[in-house]
Structure formats: structure tokens, C-alpha cells
Design an enzyme around this catalytic site. Structure first.
Site, PDB file in Angstrom:
ATOM      1  N   LYS A  86       0.816  -1.217   0.000  1.00 10.31           N
ATOM      2  CA  LYS A  86       0.000   0.000   0.000  1.00 10.31           C
ATOM      3  C   LYS A  86       0.849   1.266   0.000  1.00 10.31           C
ATOM      4  CE  LYS A  86      -4.183  -1.713   0.067  1.00 10.31           C
ATOM      5  NZ  LYS A  86      -5.522  -1.293   0.231  1.00 10.31           N
ATOM      6  N   ARG A 124      -4.325 -10.264   3.059  1.00 10.65           N
ATOM      7  CA  ARG A 124      -4.337 -10.250   1.605  1.00 10.65           C
ATOM      8  C   ARG A 124      -2.963  -9.749   1.198  1.00 10.65           C
ATOM      9  NH1 ARG A 124      -3.682  -6.900  -1.852  1.00 10.65           N
ATOM     10  NH2 ARG A 124      -4.360  -5.096  -0.656  1.00 10.65           N
TER      11      ARG A 124
END
Length: 174
Positions: A134, A169
Site C-alpha cells: 500500500k 491479503r
């Protein structure tokens, strides 16, 4: 395929086709707010679901996200969606919650959620964290190349596992 496959969609027809083709779980980034038919489909198919929080839609979610208290606002949303799914017939043991790191949240919002992610255990559902590669890793550690964010992804994963997160994830499975 013996490996369970998750279908990421906000749309009931896509989920129906994917379940028919062997998908095992419906992951809705809108938290079951986009398509009113998706929740009933999950209930009818007895399909496990992942309810994710996102403020706004994918096109506008990062424009200027704001919360009164990001932790409580996300919690309240997830609690309401879990309750709604239960009313439709999806059992709580089939529901996974995801606070939606990076989806309509600033760096400060994401860090606040990560610091106290254990709060979501009180929903009575497993928690999924999707923080792999991210942008917040770049913001904290100055790593603009997403392929070089593996160490940051691991740090976030380990910190969240220490708070009892059940699902991660990830991009770099090995």
C-alpha cells in the site's frame, strides 16, 4: 482447483457467475452497499463474504476523506453491515470484516486503524487486512516502487498478526 478463490466484486451478476464457476467467497469493497441483490445472493448461495469498509466510491474515495473518529466510524459501518447481512440470512461465521486500509483514508486514518485493529475482534467475525504494497508504506518509509514494499508489507502483517488478525491479503505469497 482445490484452492479457495475469492471474487472481488460489488455486483450480484458477477458474483453469481463467479460462484457458479467455483469461487468460494464474495469480497465486496463497497461493504454490500452498491448492489442490493448481492447480500441476498450470498445468503441464498450460502457463500462466505468479506465486508470491506470504503468511504466513497473508487473514483472519488481519496479526494478528501474525513471522519469524526476513523476507528469508531469504520467499526460502526462494519457492525451495521454485519447485522444487515445476518438479517438476510448470512450467518456470522460466514462473515469476514476488512477495515479497508487505503480505501477512502488518509495516512493518519490508516495508521490509526492499524494501531488499534484489534478493536474489530468485538464484531465476532474474523478480520482481514489488505495492506500489502500500500501507498502508506511509501509515505512512512519512502519506498515509491511498489515492488520494493515487501519489507513494509511484512512489518504491517506481523504487527497486525500480533493483534490477532486472521487473514492477510498479500501480493508476495511466498
Amino acid at each position: 482447483v482445490d484452492t479457495p478463490i475469492s471474487i472481488d466484486t460489488r455486483k450480484a451478476p458477477v458474483a453469481k457467475a463467479a460462484l457458479g464457476a467455483g469461487a468460494a467467497l464474495i469480497n465486496d469493497v463497497s461493504g454490500f452497499t452498491f448492489d442490493a441483490e448481492l447480500g441476498p445472493l450470498a445468503a441464498a448461495e450460502k457463500a462466505p463474504v468479506c465486508v470491506m469498509h470504503a468511504q466513497g466510491d473508487p473514483a472519488t474515495m481519496q479526494d478528501d476523506p474525513s471522519y469524526d473518529d476513523v476507528l469508531l466510524d469504520v467499526y460502526d459501518f462494519l457492525e451495521a453491515q454485519v447485522t444487515q447481512l445476518e438479517k438476510l440470512g448470512v450467518t456470522r461465521n460466514q462473515i469476514v470484516v476488512d477495515p479497508g486500509i487505503g480505501f477512502g483514508k488518509t495516512l493518519e486514518h490508516n495508521l490509526a486503524l492499524l494501531a488499534r485493529i484489534s478493536l474489530f475482534h468485538s464484531l465476532g467475525c474474523p478480520i482481514l487486512l489488505g495492506a500489502s504494497r500500500k501507498r502508506l508504506i511509501d509515505a512512512v518509509a519512502n519506498v515509491p516502487d511498489t515492488a520494493q514494499r515487501v519489507p513494509g508489507s511484512l512489518a504491517l502483517a506481523l504487527q497486525s498478526i500480533s493483534q490477532g488478525i486472521q487473514f492477510l491479503r498479500v501480493h508476495d505469497v511466498a
